[in-house]
Design an enzyme around this catalytic site. Structure first.
Site, PDB file in Angstrom:
ATOM      1  CB  CYS A 152      -0.856   0.041   1.259  1.00 24.39           C
ATOM      2  SG  CYS A 152      -1.891  -1.390   1.469  1.00 24.39           S
TER       3      CYS A 152
ATOM      4  NE  ARG B  34       4.278   1.838  -1.521  1.00 18.80           N
ATOM      5  CZ  ARG B  34       5.400   1.214  -1.160  1.00 18.80           C
ATOM      6  NH1 ARG B  34       6.466   1.308  -1.930  1.00 18.80           N
ATOM      7  NH2 ARG B  34       5.462   0.501  -0.072  1.00 18.80           N
TER       8      ARG B  34
ATOM      9  CD1 TRP C 131      -2.376  -4.980  -4.495  1.00 20.39           C
ATOM     10  CD2 TRP C 131      -2.065  -6.183  -2.628  1.00 20.39           C
ATOM     11  NE1 TRP C 131      -2.282  -6.303  -4.862  1.00 20.39           N
ATOM     12  CE2 TRP C 131      -2.105  -7.065  -3.737  1.00 20.39           C
ATOM     13  CE3 TRP C 131      -1.888  -6.710  -1.373  1.00 20.39           C
ATOM     14  CZ2 TRP C 131      -1.966  -8.447  -3.610  1.00 20.39           C
ATOM     15  CZ3 TRP C 131      -1.745  -8.082  -1.233  1.00 20.39           C
ATOM     16  CH2 TRP C 131      -1.788  -8.936  -2.343  1.00 20.39           C
TER      17      TRP C 131
ATOM     18  CG  ASN D 260       2.610  -0.524   3.219  1.00 21.19           C
ATOM     19  OD1 ASN D 260       1.993  -1.525   2.846  1.00 21.19           O
ATOM     20  ND2 ASN D 260       3.858  -0.295   2.857  1.00 21.19           N
ATOM     21  N   GLY D 261       1.140  -2.621   5.567  1.00 21.99           N
ATOM     22  CA  GLY D 261       1.729  -3.802   6.201  1.00 21.99           C
ATOM     23  C   GLY D 261       0.616  -4.730   6.670  1.00 21.99           C
TER      24      GLY D 261
ATOM     25  CD  GLU E  90      11.183 -10.607 -16.230  1.00 21.68           C
ATOM     26  OE1 GLU E  90      10.940 -11.396 -15.300  1.00 21.68           O
ATOM     27  OE2 GLU E  90      10.734  -9.450 -16.246  1.00 21.68           O
TER      28      GLU E  90
ATOM     29  CE  LYS F 172       7.853  -7.592 -16.605  1.00 21.52           C
ATOM     30  NZ  LYS F 172       8.504  -8.301 -15.580  1.00 21.52           N
TER      31      LYS F 172
ATOM     32  CD  GLU G  51       4.682  -8.690 -13.990  1.00 18.19           C
ATOM     33  OE1 GLU G  51       4.360  -8.432 -12.822  1.00 18.19           O
ATOM     34  OE2 GLU G  51       5.859  -8.654 -14.363  1.00 18.19           O
TER      35      GLU G  51
ATOM     36  CG  HIS H  37      10.754 -35.279 -20.293  1.00 18.63           C
ATOM     37  ND1 HIS H  37      11.101 -36.604 -20.463  1.00 18.63           N
ATOM     38  CD2 HIS H  37      11.817 -34.558 -20.733  1.00 18.63           C
ATOM     39  CE1 HIS H  37      12.327 -36.680 -20.971  1.00 18.63           C
ATOM     40  NE2 HIS H  37      12.784 -35.458 -21.139  1.00 18.63           N
TER      41      HIS H  37
ATOM     42  CE  LYS I 166       8.294  -1.363  -9.661  1.00 17.21           C
ATOM     43  NZ  LYS I 166       8.572  -2.100 -10.923  1.00 17.21           N
TER      44      LYS I 166
HETATM   45  C1  AGP Z   1       7.980  -8.055 -11.744  1.00 17.05           C
HETATM   46  O1  AGP Z   1       7.475  -7.560 -12.972  1.00 17.05           O
HETATM   47  C2  AGP Z   1       6.922  -8.227 -10.702  1.00 17.05           C
HETATM   48  N1  AGP Z   1       6.268  -6.991 -10.476  1.00 17.05           N
HETATM   49  C3  AGP Z   1       7.418  -8.948  -9.469  1.00 17.05           C
HETATM   50  O2  AGP Z   1       7.700 -10.273  -9.850  1.00 17.05           O
HETATM   51  C4  AGP Z   1       8.685  -8.369  -8.801  1.00 17.05           C
HETATM   52  O3  AGP Z   1       9.803  -8.619  -9.609  1.00 17.05           O
HETATM   53  C5  AGP Z   1       8.881  -9.094  -7.462  1.00 17.05           C
HETATM   54  O4  AGP Z   1       7.761  -8.797  -6.651  1.00 17.05           O
HETATM   55  C6  AGP Z   1      10.167  -8.677  -6.742  1.00 17.05           C
HETATM   56  O5  AGP Z   1      10.112  -7.308  -6.462  1.00 17.05           O
HETATM   57  P1  AGP Z   1      11.478  -6.588  -5.991  1.00 17.05           P
HETATM   58  O6  AGP Z   1      12.448  -6.697  -7.143  1.00 17.05           O
HETATM   59  O7  AGP Z   1      11.076  -5.171  -5.700  1.00 17.05           O
HETATM   60  O8  AGP Z   1      11.976  -7.303  -4.780  1.00 17.05           O
END
Ligand code: AGP
Length: 608
Positions: free
Chosen positions: A2, A27, A75, A101-102, A481, A485, A488, A504, A603
Site C-alpha cells: 500500500c 503500490r 492493496w 501499510n503492512g 522473465e 511479463k 502479469e 516429458h 509494485k
Molecule cells: C515483476 O514484474 C513483478 N512486479 C514482481 O515479480 C517483482 O519482480 C517481485 O515482486 C520482486 O520485487 P522486488 O524486485 O522489488 O523485490
C-alpha cells in the site's frame, strides 16, 4: 503493498496528499482515502477504486479543508476492497485517524480484546484495531498513546496517524514497512516512497524499524523504539520529479522499457575506471573469494529470474556453484548456509518482505550479504553487508523492466570481477568480456530499433490464452522473465519451459495454433533447440523464434522471427528480454489491460 502519505504545513493538505497518493498508486490501487484535520474535527473521504475516484469525490481535495492530514492507497490484504475497508480508519471517539501499510499479524486477538471492551468495528481490516488501541490508551498524550498501542502490535506496519487534539501534528511509525520523512520549509511530509515527496522536497529522512516521528510544520522529531529523541541524517534525493512522470509515453512501462539503454549505461559507468571493474565499496580479494564455497542468489519474481540469468555467467566464469533460491522458499528451507556462503540479494524495491526475511535468515547463519537494489536507502540495502545500486531511476510500472536489466548487468560485472579475483580468467579474457559489457547499452538501443514490428506480432497473437516460452541454458532463463511479463500485464497464461523438458509432458498441451516463443540465442545448443521447434511445429504450434541477427537457419523453421544484435552469448539475456517485454506490452495493449497497474498486483510486495 500500500502507499501512505502525510503532510503538515501552510498549504491545503488535501491536494498535497492526493498528489502524493497519485505517485504511490503503483503500490496498490483498489481503494484510497484521506483524513484532514480541520477545526477540531477529522474530515474523512475514502472510496473504492483508484485515486481518480477519490479526486472526484473530494473535488480534487477542495471539499476536505485543513492543513494537516494523512492519505492511503490500498492493496487489500484483510477485507475486500470496499469504501468501508478503505483507509484511513477512525477511532470510535472520532479523535484519531490512521493509515497503514503492512499486516498486523495479531489483529484478531486485539480485535477480540477491544470488542470485549465495547469497541465497535466498522471494517474487516487488521488496521482498524490500531485506531481503537490508540483511543484506549489515550490520556491526553498523543505520543504516549501511540507508543503504547504500537507496543501491542506484531507484524509489519508503516503508520500515519492524526489526532484532533493536535491540529498540526502528523505521526509516522515504521516497523518492517518503508517510511520516509520529507523535510520542507514551513512544511513537512512522510510517504512510503520518495516518489511522493520529490515534487515538494528532496530532503529525505529514512526511518528505521522501531523508529517513529512527530511531524509538525516547523520541525520533525524522531524517536527510537524506547521513545528517546534521536538525530537522523538528511539524505538528498538525487533525481527530479520528471523522472517519475510518463514523459509522453502512453504508459510508464513503455517509458521504462525505452529507458533501458540509459539505465544500463548509468549502472555500468561508475563501475568501470581505467579499464578495471570497481564495485563501489564492495571488495573481496582472492583469499576471501576462495573462502566461499557457494553463491546463493535469492529474490522474488522477476528479480529471481534475473538471478537465473546471471547465474550462468557467474558459474561459467568463476567455477563456483551458484544456486538461485526463491526467497519465499529459502526462508523456510532450513538452508545449508554458513560463513562460506556469499548471498546475493536482488530486489528493485529493496522492500520485498519475503526477500528481507530470507536475507535475515541467511545472515543469521553466517552468510556475507551483497545486495543489488534500485531504491536508495531501502531496507534490503540497509541490512546488507554490501550494496550495489542499479542506477535505473524510479521504476513506476508494476511490471519491472529496467529493474531487471540493470540487476542483470551488475551480475555480469560481478561475474567478471570475481573470476578475475579467483584467477579464472586472464587479462585478455577480462578485457574482452568488459568490452562486450560496454557495448550493451548501444546494443539495447539497437534492439529497440530492430523491433518496431513487435506491435504487429502482438496483434497476430493477442487473442491466444496460452503461450509457451522455450529455451535452453541462458535462453531458458530469459524465457522465465518473458513468460512472467506476459502473464502479469496481459493476463495470458504463459509458461517458460526448458526446451528439452517439453517432451516429458507439457508438449501434450501444444495444439494447432498454440503460440510457442523459442529462444535460439545459445547457438552452442541451436541444433537441440531447433529439434524442439520441429517437435512443437509437428503438433501445430505457431513458433515465434528469437535469434541473433544473421541467423538464417531459423527462418526455415519458425513462423515469425524476432532478431536481436549479436553479443557475447553469456550476456545475451540482457538483450533478449527487451523484445519479450515489448511483446508483453503490446499484447496487453491489444487486450485493453491496465498495463501500469495490473489487477491483483502491486509494485512492492511488502507483505508475506
Ligand atoms: C515483476 O514484474 C513483478 N512486479 C514482481 O515479480 C517483482 O519482480 C517481485 O515482486 C520482486 O520485487 P522486488 O524486485 O522489488 O523485490
Amino acid at each position: 503493498m500500500c502507499g501512505i502519505v502525510g503532510y503538515t504545513g501552510t498549504q491545503a493538505a488535501a491536494p498535497v496528499l492526493l498528489s502524493g497518493l497519485s505517485k504511490l498508486e503503483y503500490r496498490g490501487y483498489d481503494s484510497a482515502g484521506i483524513a484532514v484535520l480541520n477545526e477540531g474535527k477529522i474530515g474523512l473521504a475514502k472510496v473504492k477504486g483508484k485515486i481518480a475516484n477519490l479526486m472526484e469525490l473530494t473535488d480534487s481535495g477542495k471539499n476536505v479543508p485543513g492543513f494537516a492530514g494523512i492519505g492511503h492507497t490500498r492493496w487489500a490484504t484483510h477485507g475486500a476492497p470496499t469504501d468501508v475497508n478503505a483507509h484511513p480508519h477512525i477511532s470510535s471517539d472520532g479523535r484519531f485517524a490512521i493509515v497503514h501499510n503492512g499486516i498486523i499479524e495479531n489483529f484478531a486477538v486485539l480485535r477480540d480484546e477491544l470488542t470485549a471492551k465495547g469497541y465497535e468495528f466498522l471494517s474487516d481490516t487488521d488496521t482498524e484495531v490500531v485506531a481503537h488501541l490508540i483511543e484506549m490508551y489515550y490520556t491526553g498524550n498523543f505520543k504516549a498513546a501511540v507508543m503504547k498501542a504500537v507496543s501491542r502490535l506484531e507484524g509489519s506496519y508503516a503508520l500515519g496517524i492524526v489526532c484532533t487534539d493536535e491540529p498540526e501534528t502528523v505521526f509516522a511509525v515504521r516497523e518492517k514497512s518503508p517510511l520516509i520523512l520529507g523535510a520542507g520549509i514551513g512544511e513537512n511530509f512522510f510517504a512510503s516512497d520518495v516518489t511522493a515527496l520529490v515534487a515538494y522536497t528532496k530532503n529525505a529522512i529514512y526511518l528505521e524499524d522501531g523508529e517513529f516521528a512527530e511531524v509538525k510544520p516547523d520541525g520533525i522529531t524522531v524517536y527510537d523504539a524506547a521513545g528517546r529523541e534521536i538525530t537522523k541524517p538528511i539524505s538528498r534525493i538525487t533525481w527530479d520529479i520528471e523522472a517519475a512522470e510518463k514523459g509522453g509515453y502512453d504508459h510508464f512501462m513503455l517509458k521504462e522499457i525505452m529507458e533501458q539503454p540509459r539505465a544500463v549505461q548509468a549502472t555500468i559507468d561508475p563501475r568501470i575506471k581505467n579499464g578495471r571493474i570497481h564495485l563501489d565499496d564492495f571488495e573481496m580479494d582472492s583469499a576471501e573469494f576462495k573462502n566461499i564455497n557457494k553463491i546463493v542468489i535469492t529474490a522474488c519474481g522477476s528479480a529471481s529470474y534475473a538471478g537465473q540469468a546471471g547465474r550462468y555467467a557467474i558459474e561459467k566464469l568463476c567455477r563456483i556453484p551458484v544456486t538461485v533460491e526463491l526467497a519465499s522458499e529459502l526462508r523456510y528451507a532450513d538452508p545449508l548456509i554458513d560463513e562460506h556462503t556469499l548471498l546475493i540479494v536482488l530486489s528493485q524495491s529493496g522492500e520485498t518482505a519475503d526477500t528481507i526475511a530470507a536475507m535475515k535468515e541467511c545472515k543469521e547463519r553466517g552468510a556475507r550479504v551483497l545486495s543489488i537494489v534500485n531504491v536508495v536507502g531501502s531496507t534490503i540495502a540497509r541490512l546488507s553487508d554490501d550494496t550495489l545500486y542499479t542506477w535505473a531511476g524510479p521504476e513506476i510500472a508494476v511490471a519491472t523492466t529496467k529493474g531487471y536489466t540493470t540487476q542483470l548487468i551488475l551480475l555480469y560485472l560481478f561475474a567478471i570481477y570475481a573470476a578475475d579475483k579467483l584467477g579464472r580468467i586472464d587479462s585478455a579474457e577480462y578485457d574482452r568480456l568488459l568490452s562486450e559489457i560496454r557495448k550493451i547499452p548501444n546494443l539495447l538501443q539497437r534492439t529497440i530499433d530492430m523491433n518496431h514490428d513487435v506491435p504487429a506480432l502482438a496483434k497476430k497473437y493477442y487473442t491466444h490464452n496460452d503461450v509457451y516460452f522455450i529455451g535452453r541454458n541462458t535462453d531458458y532463463a530469459a524465457c522465465m522473465e518473458g513468460a512472467l511479463k506476459l502473464k502479469e500485464i496481459s493476463y495470458v497464461h504463459a509458461e517458460a519451459y526448458a526446451a528439452g523438458e517439453l517432451k516429458h509432458g507439457t508438449i501434450a498441451l501444444i495444439e494447432t495454433g498454440t503460440p510457442v516463443v523459442a529462444l535460439c540465442l545459445n547457438e552452442a545448443l541451436a541444433e537441440k533447440t531447433m529439434s524442439n521447434i520441429i517437435e512443437v511445429k509437428a503438433r501445430g504450434a505457431e513458433v515465434i523464434a528469437l535469434a541473433f541477427k544473421g541467423n538464417t537457419e531459423i527462418i526455415k523453421k519458425a513462423d515469425d522471427i524476432v532478431y536481436i544484435p549479436r553479443t557475447e552469448p553469456l550476456f545475451a539475456d540482457v538483450l533478449a528480454v527487451l523484445p519479450l517485454q515489448l511483446f508483453a506490452y503490446y499484447v496487453a495493449k491489444e487486450r485493453g489491460c491496465d498495463i501500469d497497474k495490473p489487477k491483483n498486483l502491486a509494485k512492492s510486495v511488502t507483505v508475506e
